[in-house]
Design an enzyme around this catalytic site. Structure first.
Site, short mmCIF file in Angstrom:
data_model
loop_
_atom_site.label_atom_id
_atom_site.label_comp_id
_atom_site.label_asym_id
_atom_site.label_seq_id
_atom_site.Cartn_x
_atom_site.Cartn_y
_atom_site.Cartn_z
N LYS A 1 40.05 37.19 39.88
CA LYS A 1 40.13 38.45 40.63
C LYS A 1 38.86 38.64 41.46
O LYS A 1 37.75 38.42 40.97
CB LYS A 1 40.32 39.60 39.65
CG LYS A 1 40.50 40.98 40.31
CD LYS A 1 40.74 42.05 39.24
CE LYS A 1 40.92 43.42 39.85
NZ LYS A 1 41.21 44.46 38.83
N SER B 1 45.18 47.12 39.58
CA SER B 1 44.45 46.58 40.71
C SER B 1 44.42 45.05 40.74
O SER B 1 44.05 44.45 41.74
CB SER B 1 43.00 47.10 40.68
OG SER B 1 42.35 46.72 39.47
N SER C 1 45.08 48.23 34.81
CA SER C 1 45.13 47.23 35.87
C SER C 1 45.39 45.80 35.42
O SER C 1 45.43 44.90 36.24
CB SER C 1 43.84 47.27 36.68
OG SER C 1 43.71 48.50 37.35
#
Length: 411
Positions: free
Chosen positions: A62, A131, A155
């Site tokens: 990420k 996210s 998330s």
């Protein structure tokens, strides 16, 4: 999806070369990335590492997690082209295990709520969640067998539920958050996405350095928590939770309907105060110097957060600590609880990443949470259930989730 356990087993046995395992990801990325948009950056020269149990395994990271050899842009133009000096410790752990970081996966700006351009592999007209959108979508599309994400509200678990992958939000601080862009330091947790629960368990074991055995629990005691304080779910999410309870019961578990302590309601409400008060400090430089290009949802949230007082924050922290103490009593007679992973299937459109209301409490409590994917399908979209165990009992959460997954596959 690509099974991490399957690939590792075949490479170890000599049935598959590391180069062939790695090429599987390269070919899948070539087929799907143009439609899904899971990556912000890819290393086109990446190769198998040549060592370790994850030799030949391509992983995604990420894009709020530092990588020394790739940009870390936080999903924001503020950090366009920025390259950290060092890898985050969690990235170092993956590389020590032999994994190859093939690229950075999309994140909502600073892991907040403004959506990314990533599409849900099950239906591209629907959100993949956030996210950690890119990590969930890359695994779900079969492009990579393992990816890193983070959770401050929901998330990891929510995009896993929307995209139909397994995932774990481990116990708070089991994986260090050094080198991860901070949003809320008492909540931020690094997690993992993979095809199945056994794959997630292997990834967590190698990253954390702790064994994560998936042994059967003798007649596990499982509580069903509906989180009424968070509002009612969609019917399909309710059906997924009912199915999970039934499957676990048929597999030999004792199923208890559980009424959470009153402090859980207060803690759920306190999550936003804690998150936003910490965010206004963690992002103080970005807000002060680049407010005009902070993403809209995040900018509005930071505007409002300026009025949160230290006294309100301290009160919210006391509420959270009370709920953490009470969680020990909740789990005193239970091995794990099951609850909704998300309110329903992934919403249509790309203007919203979905509601984390069934995830916030457990992030606040710091307990391990595992998404078991696809217990119910709604119009072809997967709906999962999350399994939650006491703090530091990550192997228990994974074992119960694995039993549920196996029961679902055998049903």
């Amino acid at each position: 999806m690509l099974s991490l356990v399957d690939l590792v087993t075949r490479v170890k046995s000599g049935a598959l070369s590391p180069e062939s395992a790695f090429r599987t990801s390269l070919e899948a990325i070539a087929r799907h990335e143009g439609e899904i948009g899971a990556f912000t950056y890819r290393d086109l020269d990446a190769r198998p590492s040549g060592h370790g149990p994850l030799n030949g395994i391509a992983v995604g990271v990420k894009d709020i997690i530092d990588t020394a050899d790739m940009p870390t842009e936080m999903g924001s133009p503020i950090y366009a082209g920025w390259r950290p000096k060092a890898d985050a410790p969690v990235v170092c752990a993956l590389k020590r295990a032999g994994a190859t970081v093939i690229g950075k996966t999309t994140t909502t700006p600073f892991a907040a709520t403004d959506p990314t351009a990533t599409r849900n592999p099950h239906r591209t007209s629907h959100t993949p969640g956030g996210s950690s959108a890119g990590s969930a979508a890359a695994v779900a599309a079969g492009m990579i067998p393992l990816a890193l994400g983070t959770q401050t509200g929901g998330s990891v678990i929510r995009p896993a539920a929307f995209c139909g992958t397994a995932a774990i939000k481990p116990s708070f601080r089991l994986i260090p958050t050094i080198g991860v862009k901070c949003f809320a330091w008492t909540l931020d947790t690094v997690g993992l996405f993979a095809a199945g629960v056994a794959d997630v368990a292997l990834g967590l074991e190698l990253v954390s350095g702790r064994p994560m055995p998936l042994g059967p629990l003798p007649k596990p005691r499982i509580g069903v928590v509906t989180q009424d304080f968070a509002g009612a779910p969609d019917p399909a999410a309710g059906a997924a939770l009912e199915r999970a309870a039934l499957l676990l019961s048929q597999a030999g578990a004792e199923i208890w309907d559980v009424k959470p302590p009153a402090s859980f309601t207060d803690a759920w409400a306190a999550h936003g105060t804690i998150q936003d008060f910490e965010a206004k400090q963690a992002l103080a430089w970005e807000y002060a110097t680049h407010r005009e290009i902070v993403a809209p949802n995040l900018g509005a949230a930071l505007d409002a957060a300026q009025d949160i007082s230290a006294e309100a924050y301290d009160d919210a922290r006391r509420v959270a600590n009370r709920a953490r103490r009470d969680s020990k009593e909740l789990f005193a007679e239970l091995d794990a609880v099951i609850t909704y992973a998300a309110p329903g299937a992934a919403p249509a459109g790309h203007g919203w990443t979905g509601d984390p209301r069934y995830n916030r409490l457990w992030t606040l409590l710091g307990t391990p949470c595992v998404n078991v994917p696809g217990l119910v399908l709604e119009s072809g979209l997967p709906i999962g259930v999350q399994v939650i165990a006491p703090f530091a009992r990550d192997a228990t959460a994974l074992s119960v989730a694995h039993a549920l997954e196996r029961a679902h596959r055998g049903a």
